[in-house]
Write an enzyme that holds these catalytic residues in place. Sequence first.
Site, PDB file in Angstrom:
ATOM      1  N   SER A   3       0.849  -1.187   0.000  1.00 48.74           N
ATOM      2  CA  SER A   3       0.000   0.000   0.000  1.00 48.74           C
ATOM      3  C   SER A   3       0.890   1.245   0.000  1.00 48.74           C
ATOM      4  CB  SER A   3      -0.947  -0.036   1.204  1.00 48.74           C
ATOM      5  OG  SER A   3      -1.967   0.919   1.079  1.00 48.74           O
ATOM      6  N   HIS A  20      -7.975  -5.074  -1.202  1.00 52.05           N
ATOM      7  CA  HIS A  20      -6.707  -4.482  -0.772  1.00 52.05           C
ATOM      8  C   HIS A  20      -6.014  -5.340   0.285  1.00 52.05           C
ATOM      9  CE1 HIS A  20      -3.916  -1.156  -0.646  1.00 52.05           C
ATOM     10  NE2 HIS A  20      -4.027  -1.058   0.666  1.00 52.05           N
TER      11      HIS A  20
END
Length: 699
Positions: A555, A672
């Site tokens: 991320s 994610h």
Amino acid sequence: MIPAAVLLTALLVLFSVAHAADYPPSKVDSASDDFHGVKVPDPYRWLEDAKSPDVQAWMKTQNAFARERLKTLPGRDAIADRLRKLYYVDDLGVPQHQGSRYFYWRRHANKEKMIVYWKEGKDGAEQVLFDPNGWSADGSVSLGAYSITEDGRTVAYTIHQNNSDEATLYVMDVATGKKSDVDVIEGAKYAHASWTPDGKGFYYTYLPSGPEIKTSERPGFAEVRFHKLGDNPKTDKLVHERTGDPTKFIGAGLSRDGHWLTLSIQNGWTSNKVYFKDARDEKADWKPLATDKPFLYHVFDWKDQFYVVTNEGAARSRVFKVDPQNPARDQWREIVAERPDATLEEASIVGECLSLRYLINATTELQVRDLEGKVIRNVALPGVGTAGGLYGKEDEDEAYYVFVSFTTPRQVYQTSVKTGESKLWTKLEIDVDPAPFTVDQVWVTSKDGTKVSMFLVHRKDWKKDGDNPTLLYGYGGFNVAMTPSFNSGIYPWLEKGGVYAVANLRGGSEYGEEWHRQGMLEKKQNVFDDFAAAAQYLINEKITRPERLAVNGGSNGGLLVGAFTVQHPDLCKCVVCEVPLLDMVRYHLFGSGKTWVAEYGSADDAKLFPAILAYSPYHHIVAGTKYPSLLMLSADSDDRVDPMHARKFVAALQAASTGGPVLIRIETNAGHGGADLVKAAVEKGADKFAFIFEQLGVK
């Protein structure tokens, strides 16, 4: 600032570089942007559109190409076998007491997903509340957050497809397990039910969708609503209108007694505005509590008093007590002053006391004080590591806390707030022997002279001969602290003599808000410099050498290792980059990007554009450079960080690099955070570590 002509040349020349690897082809186009008079070429713009047949075909062939090579790596199957033993385990969560019932999660060694249970009283029979294992044949449907009424009779919860952030909220009767057909709320991406004391309704954040709303603008349409059970959600009462600003978050919470409703409008991870109103009075207006200063305010209440945790005038945070009948700023009363030696990470009320969780050099100190801020005791933790704050109710003496370290699996302790007596309640039993390993904390000098702490996990009998295979991990952003945690997935690495290093980079919260601000906006380069200094320390101290060093981040940490790749291609052998941001010029146009503008800035800002372009990894790939080997880990349903970042970066690096392999592994039915399946975590971990092992020459 890079001259436009130089940047354009660098990006266009790279496409002529031939590479020995027979990568699937990636076409090049002539797309570009003009930012404040600077032409920025974007030759892989076409890879932004995931719905395009061309992009679908590219993903399919690239993923197959990567997986074909990963599955044949030496030792991969053995790593997978070891990870199965480490990941398929029994574990137990902290109990939550609501009414006469207790709720907790349990992980089973023979299940893919954790199950949530409830009991009537402490000694009641264990009953299933949620078992997501049977919700879909392929495991793609996941449980999100859940909120239980004060009496423990009703639960509101969210369900996610492909473990993405997008969600639908449902309501269920606990005793019967019957799900309401009426109380179904779409647009629950940011929703968390804040129940009224009688359990007849709740406040939540609603996020509409539709073809008329651009994905990047969607957060600005969020609004706070109230849902009464049994009513059509489309008629829910509007409590606070949308901000219209996609860089802001909005949410509200009701006090346990139903008296006070507080509203927070958050500007990224740097500041927020707080308002409140008397929820018992339908005609009451919102009143400002903290609205005119650019700081963070976390507000909770008990017995008609507000407790405000803030970094206003205190970079390491402090606590005020505020009378809602007299909320003017000059009437706030400080009850916990800022500590010069510790950062206040969390505060709550448990057992009629304040529970305070501090960080000292990125490790936890847990403290109990009375409601006027007087210290009662420090909780005696079982070692140096990370603990959560006390979990419990404001008026109940029984509480729990969780402790972990790099070498201590998860332990849950039960404690009495009144007496301080604690006992081990449960612990994670796992097939790991931590005895051969130890943890050091060292200090690294960054480029500008700043001292940066770093944890080193290694065998006690290691030798500083420059030959230890080493994995360096970092994050550096969004006020997130990298503290000691138990990650069973690194033990196959440690057991083979690997060193695991975790750096406390600027941008995190380890050393207060100033530490965070030194790693954001125009100062983001500090984070990359800190990480490079950490890598150089490992080399200078003869812990490892570049040929035996791997770096990893995900991320915002994916941005970190992406920048490290292009800025310091000679400092490591391989990179594992997970669900990253890499095109910082266009990131704000995709996914949840605009909610991060307060952290990164935007290329639309003429003042910040030069700094953003200067580090944007995608824009600094240079043809003919020997870059480290790269394993990109992406997910097909990531609706937080758009996978276009991973696709464009991989295409450009495959064309440019004269170094090792550049692979992109795309996980299907995954968001994610991955696929929410143990078997998926095993497969991803096996590919990841087999790649690192092979690249660093670890047998």
